[in-house]
Design a protein around this motif. Structure first.
Motif, short mmCIF file in Angstrom:
data_model
loop_
_atom_site.label_atom_id
_atom_site.label_comp_id
_atom_site.label_asym_id
_atom_site.label_seq_id
_atom_site.Cartn_x
_atom_site.Cartn_y
_atom_site.Cartn_z
N ALA A 397 0.88 -1.16 0.00
CA ALA A 397 0.00 0.00 0.00
C ALA A 397 0.92 1.21 0.00
CB ALA A 397 -0.91 0.00 1.22
N LEU A 539 -7.12 2.89 -1.81
CA LEU A 539 -5.95 2.06 -1.49
C LEU A 539 -5.19 1.80 -2.78
CD1 LEU A 539 -4.45 0.52 0.76
CD2 LEU A 539 -5.68 -1.52 0.02
N LEU A 578 -1.23 -8.52 0.21
CA LEU A 578 -2.16 -7.77 1.04
C LEU A 578 -3.57 -8.18 0.65
CD1 LEU A 578 -2.65 -5.46 3.11
CD2 LEU A 578 -2.80 -3.91 1.15
N VAL A 580 -7.42 -7.45 1.42
CA VAL A 580 -8.25 -6.38 1.99
C VAL A 580 -9.68 -6.90 2.11
CG1 VAL A 580 -9.03 -4.01 1.72
CG2 VAL A 580 -6.77 -4.68 0.87
N HIS A 678 -12.32 -1.69 6.94
CA HIS A 678 -11.53 -2.63 6.15
C HIS A 678 -10.54 -3.32 7.06
CE1 HIS A 678 -13.09 0.12 3.08
NE2 HIS A 678 -13.02 -0.92 2.26
N LEU A 680 -7.17 -5.46 6.92
CA LEU A 680 -6.06 -5.70 5.99
C LEU A 680 -5.17 -6.80 6.55
CD1 LEU A 680 -7.22 -2.90 5.22
CD2 LEU A 680 -4.90 -2.18 4.68
#
Length: 798
Positions: A397, A539, A578, A580, A678, A680
Motif C-alpha cells: 500500500a 488504497l 495484502l 483487503v 476494512h 487488511l
C-alpha cells in the motif's frame, strides 16, 4: 535547476502572503566602507573542535591520529592533519589550495559544503606557517562575501522568520560557518559582526520551530529533504557548542531523535518512507553525516549498526573530514533485530508532524506501516492527511506517482502531491477549486484535501507565525495512541480540517494493529455537508488487484471495473501479499482502476465538472525532452517556468516505485454519514489466508474476529462512545479488544448467550485505557456483547 515564475517572484520579494506576520523589512542600506576592526583574542581552533571538549577535543583527536587513523585527503583534511600532527607539509598543501582557488560568487544553498570546507580550513590553519596576512584577508573577504549574499536572501532578511526548510537551513549554515571562521579577523570584523548576530537569531528561530515540528524526530518534507536539512542543522549545533559553549543538542529533542528517526523511517529493504516529496528513497552520502552525528554525539548503537553494518549506505561521507572527526569506535554497533522491545519498541509516535510507525520486527522479513495525520508545515508536504502505507517483502500500500521533473509539472500539480495519490479519503464536491501557487493555473478537482493559500508554497516561519495562522496549517492531529507491545497498537487521527468545511464536517480514522497475525483494522467515519458528495476510500498498489465476492464486475471506463459488494481485494508485490476485507459500508461499489494510461487518473477537471470529468496525468519523461505537443499542457509548463522553456530537464526521481492501480470503495446509497471498515491481512506471497470473520450484527460497534488471536470491536459513533452492542461469531479467539472508547471511562461489558437471552454468561466492569482501549481475556466466547459507559453517579454508588 530552473525556477518557476512563482519562485522567481518569491526570491525577488514580490509575493505578499495573505497571512504575513508583519510588513517586509525596509531595503538594506548600502554597505558601509570596510573599516579594519581591532584584533580580538579568540581561542582557536573553535569550529567543531576545541582544545578541551568532551566530544571532539584535541587530545582525543591526536590520540586517534597517533593510532594510525587519518583525516580526509582534501582541504579541511589537510588542515586538520597539520593541526593534529604539526607536520607543516599538510599546512603547505592546504595553503596552496587556498591560494590557487576562489570561492564561487554565484549559487545557492548547495554551496554550503564548499564554504564550510574553507571555513574549517581558515580556523584550523590560523597559526600555520605560510598562511600570511594577505591571503588571510583575501580568504576572509570571500567568506564574508558568501555570508553577505546568503543573509541578503528573502529567506534570511528577517531572522525572526527564518524557516525550518531545507533551503533556508543550508543557506544559514553557509553564513554561520563563514562568520564564525572570521570572528575577530580585523579586515572583516566590522562587516561580519552584525551579520553574525543576525545569523545567530535566525538559528534560534529555526531551533524553536523544531520543537513545534519534530520535538521527537521525523521531518515534514520527506526523508530526502530531511537528510539535507539535518546535516547542516547538526553542524551548526556542534559549531555553536564548540565556539560558544552553548549546546542546542541538550535543549532541543530533534538532535537526540535523529538516529531513532532512521530506525523507524527506513523500511526493511533499506529504502526510506515515501511520504511527501521523496525523490530519492534510498540512503546516500548525506545520511552518513547525520547517522555519524548520532553516533558521535549520542553514542547511538543502532545508528552505528545502520552506518557500519546494514550495507545500505555508501562508504564515503558527503563531508569526508567528518568521517574522522565524528568517528567513535567505542560505540558498538547493535543489530536492531537483536534488540528487546524495551530497547527498541516496534511502534513509535512522532509528535509534531503526527506520524506513527508500526512494525512487527526489524529484519528483512518485517512488516512496516506508516500512518500520517498532522499539520502542513512546508512546501514539500503533500495533501495526504490520514494516509497510511504498508511494506512487507514488497510495496503493498503505497504513495503513488513520482517526483517532479522541475517542480510544478502537470503530474505534480494534478496528481502526485494531491490526496488522490494517497491512501486516504476523497469527498467529491463538484465545482471545488484548488489554489496553486499564486493561483496562476487552475488545478484538477481530485475530491481531496484543501489547498487554499499561496502559503502552501512556503513554510511555517516561526512559532509566532504558527500561532497567528494556525487555522491554515493545522489540518490534522493524532487524538489517541495506545500501544501494548506484542498485543496491539491503536491510533486515531482527526483529519477533519484537511478538507474544505464546505464539504466535510467530520473525518476520523482509527487504526488497530495486531502484530502477531499482521492484521490491520482501518475504520473511517466521514460526515459530509451534502449527502450527494461522493465518498471514495482509496488504497493504492503496484500491480492489478484481484477482486472476489459480489458480482462479476463491469467496465465503467477510464481504466475502472466496478464490483458490487465485493468482499476481498488482493494486491501483491515482490514476495508480499495484502488481502483487503471490505466490511463496511455493507452496500458498496468497489472499483479497481489503473493500468496503462490510467495509472494517475484524477476524477474531476479544473472547470467544475462532475466525478468522471477528469483525466490521467502521466509521469514526466525520466530523461527529459521536448515539451508536450498538447497546447494545454505546453501552456501549463510555460506558465510556471517561463516562455523561454523549450525542453524538460531529466527527472529527479530515482528508484521510485510509482504504483499503477488502486481500489475505490464508495457507498451505494448516498448519505451524509458513512462508516468504512476494512481489515487488511498482510502476509507472504502464497501463504494460507487467515480466518477473519466479521461481526454478524452491530449497533455502535463494528469489527471482526481474527481466529485464534482477538475479537476486535471499534466504536463507530461520531462522538464519545456511550453504549453499543454486537453479535460475535463462533470463532475461537484469545482476547477481546474494544477501541475508540472514552479514555479512562468506566464501562460495563456483558455477554448474553443465544440459548439464554437476557441472562449474562460473562460480565466485566473495567476502565478504558488512556488511549480509549479495553482489553480482556476472551477464550473464544460467542453471543451478544453489550457495552455501556458507567456514569459518575453509578460509579459513586458502586
Amino acid at each position: 535547476m530552473r525556477r518557476s515564475a512563482f519562485w522567481a517572484a518569491a526570491a525577488l520579494g514580490s509575493i505578499v502572503a495573505p497571512f504575513a506576520l508583519r510588513a517586509a523589512p525596509p531595503p538594506a542600506s548600502p554597505p558601509a566602507p570596510s573599516v579594519a576592526a581591532p584584533a580580538v583574542r579568540l581561542a582557536r581552533p573553535h569550529l567543531l573542535i576545541a582544545e578541551r571538549d568532551p566530544y571532539s577535543g584535541l587530545p582525543a583527536l591526536r590520540a586517534r591520529y597517533a593510532a594510525g587513523e587519518r583525516p580526509s585527503d582534501d582541504l579541511p583534511g589537510w588542515a586538520l592533519s597539520y593541526l593534529l600532527s604539526g607536520d607543516e607539509s599538510f599546512a603547505a598543501k592546504a595553503v596552496a589550495e587556498l591560494r590557487a582557488s576562489h570561492l564561487p560568487t554565484r549559487g545557492g544553498s548547495n554551496l554550503y559544503v564548499d564554504f564550510l570546507k574553507w571555513s574549517l580550513a581558515f580556523d584550523w590553519l590560523s597559526a600555520a606557517p605560510g598562511f600570511d596576512a594577505a591571503l588571510k584577508d583575501r580568504v576572509a573577504g570571500e567568506l564574508v562575501g558568501g555570508a553577505q549574499r546568503m543573509m541578503a536572501l528573502q529567506s534570511l532578511k528577517d531572522p525572526a522568520q527564518a524557516s525550518y526548510h531545507n533551503h533556508t537551513v543550508r543557506e544559514l549554515a553557509l553564513a554561520v560557518f563563514d562568520l564564525a571562521a572570521v570572528e575577530g579577523h580585523p579586515s572583516v570584523e566590522a562587516r561580519a559582526a552584525p551579520m553574525r548576530a543576525a545569523a545567530s537569531r535566525a538559528l534560534d528561530n529555526i531551533l524553536e520551530t523544531t520543537d513545534l515540528v519534530d520535538p521527537e524526530g521525523a521531518y515534514h518534507e520527506s526523508m530526502d529533504y530531511m537528510r539535507i536539512t539535518w546535516a547542516p542543522l547538526a553542524l551548526m549545533a556542534e559549531l555553536r557548542r564548540t565556539a560558544t559553549g552553548d549546546d542546542p543538542a541538550r535543549r532541543y529533542g530533534v538532535f537526540r531523535s535523529m538516529g531513532p528517526t532512521y530506525m523507524y523511517k527506513v523500511l526493511p529493504d533499506g529504502s526510506t518512507a515515501r511520504d511527501d516529496d521523496n525523490e530519492f528513497p534510498h540512503l546516500d552520502a548525506v545520511d552518513d553525516v547525520v547517522l555519524g552525528y548520532a553516533v558521535h554525539r549520542f553514542k547511538d548503537p543502532f545508528a552505528a549498526w545502520m552506518l557500519q553494518k546494514s550495507g545500505w549506505l555508501p562508504p564515503a561521507w558527503r563531508i569526508p573530514v567528518l568521517q574522522f572527526l565524528w568517528r567513535d569506535d567505542t560505540v558498538e554497533p547493535r543489530d536492531p533485530a537483536q534488540a528487546t522491545a524495551a530497547e527498541l519498541p516496534h511502534e513509535r509516535l512522532f509528535p509534531g508532524v503526527g506520524h506513527v510507525i508500526l512494525r512487527d520486527g526489524w529484519g528483512p522479513d518485517a512488516t512496516w506501516i506508516e500512518f500520517s495525520c498532522g499539520p502542513y508545515f512546508a512546501k514539500h508536504d503533500h495533501l495526504d492527511t490520514s494516509q497510511f502505507q504498508i511494506y512487507h517483502k514488497g510495496y503493498l500500500a503505497l504513495d503513488t506517482g513520482a517526483d517532479y521533473t522541475e517542480t510544478e509539472s502537470p503530474h505534480y500539480l494534478n496528481y502526485y502531491r494531491r490526496s488522490v495519490a494517497h491512501n486516504t479519503m476523497l469527498v467529491y464536491e463538484p465545482g471545488e477549486r484548488f489554489f496553486w501557487g499564486e493561483n496562476l493555473w487552475p488545478a484538477a478537482n481530485d475530491g481531496g484535501q484543501r489547498m487554499d493559500s499561496s502559503r502552501f508554497w512556503n513554510s511555517v516561519r516561526s512559532l509566532e507565525d504558527w500561532r497567528r495562522t494556525r487555522d491554515l496549517w493545522d489540518r490534522g492531529h493524532i487524538e489517541a495512541f495506545d500501544a501494548v507491545p506484542d498485543r496491539y497498537t491503536y491510533v486515531r487521527g482527526d483529519g477533519t480540517r484537511a478538507y474544505q468545511p464546505s464539504k466535510v464536517d467530520r473525518f476520523l480514522r482509527d487504526l488497530l494493529w495486531l502484530p502477531r497475525s499482521r492484521v490491520l483494522f482501518v475504520l473511517d467515519r466521514v460526515r459530509s455537508v451534502d449527502a450527494s458528495y461522493r465518498k471514495a476510500w482509496l488504497l493504492h498498489g503496484v500491480s492489478q488487484p484481484t477482486v472476489e465476492g459480489g458480482d462479476p464486475g463491469r467496465s465503467i471506463g477510464q481504466g475502472g471495473t466496478s464490483y458490487t459488494n465485493a468482499r476481498l481485494i488482493t494486491f501483491t508485490d515482490g514476495n508480499g501479499t495484502l488481502r483487503v476485507h471490505s466490511l463496511l459500508p455493507s452496500e458498496r461499489e468497489v472499483v479497481a482502476r489503473g493500468g496503462p494510461g490510467w495509472e494517475f487518473w484524477t476524477p474531476g477537471d479544473e472547470r467544475g465538472g462532475a466525478w468522471g470529468s477528469g483525466q490521467d496525468w502521466p509521469l514526466d519523461p525520466p530523461d527529459g525532452g521536448p515539451l508536450p505537443d498538447d497546447p494545454y499542457l505546453k501552456k501549463m509548463w510555460k506558465t510556471f517556468w517561463g516562455e523561454d522553456l523549450e525542453r524538460l530537464a531529466p527527472s529527479n526521481r530515482r528508484a521510485v516505485v510509482p504504483g499503477g492501480w488502486r481500489i475505490e470503495v464508495t457507498p451505494r446509497t448516498p448519505s451524509r454519514d458513512d462508516v468504512f471498515l476494512h481489515v487488511l491481512e498482510i502476509a507472504d506471497r502464497g501463504a494460507a489466508p487467515l480466518r477473519i470473520e466479521p461481526l454478524v450484527q452491530g449497533k455502535g460497534l463494528a469489527g471482526a474476529v481474527v481466529a485464534a488471536e482477538a475479537a476486535v470491536l471499534l466504536a463507530t459513533a461520531f462522538g464519545p462512545f456511550e453504549e453499543g452492542e454486537a453479535t460475535l461469531p463462533d470463532v475461537p479467539s484469545a482476547s477481546l479488544v474494544v477501541a475508540g472508547l472514552v479514555p479512562g471511562a468506566l464501562y460495563d461489558v456483558q455477554l448474553t448467550s443465544g440459548f439464554a437471552p437476557g441472562a449474562p454468561v460473562w460480565r466485566l466492569q473495567t476502565e478504558a485505557s488512556d488511549g480509549g482501549v479495553l482489553q480482556a481475556p476472551w477464550n473464544g466466547k460467542d453471543g451478544r456483547l453489550r457495552l455501556r459507559r458507567v456514569t459518575s453517579g453509578e460509579r459513586s454508588v458502586r
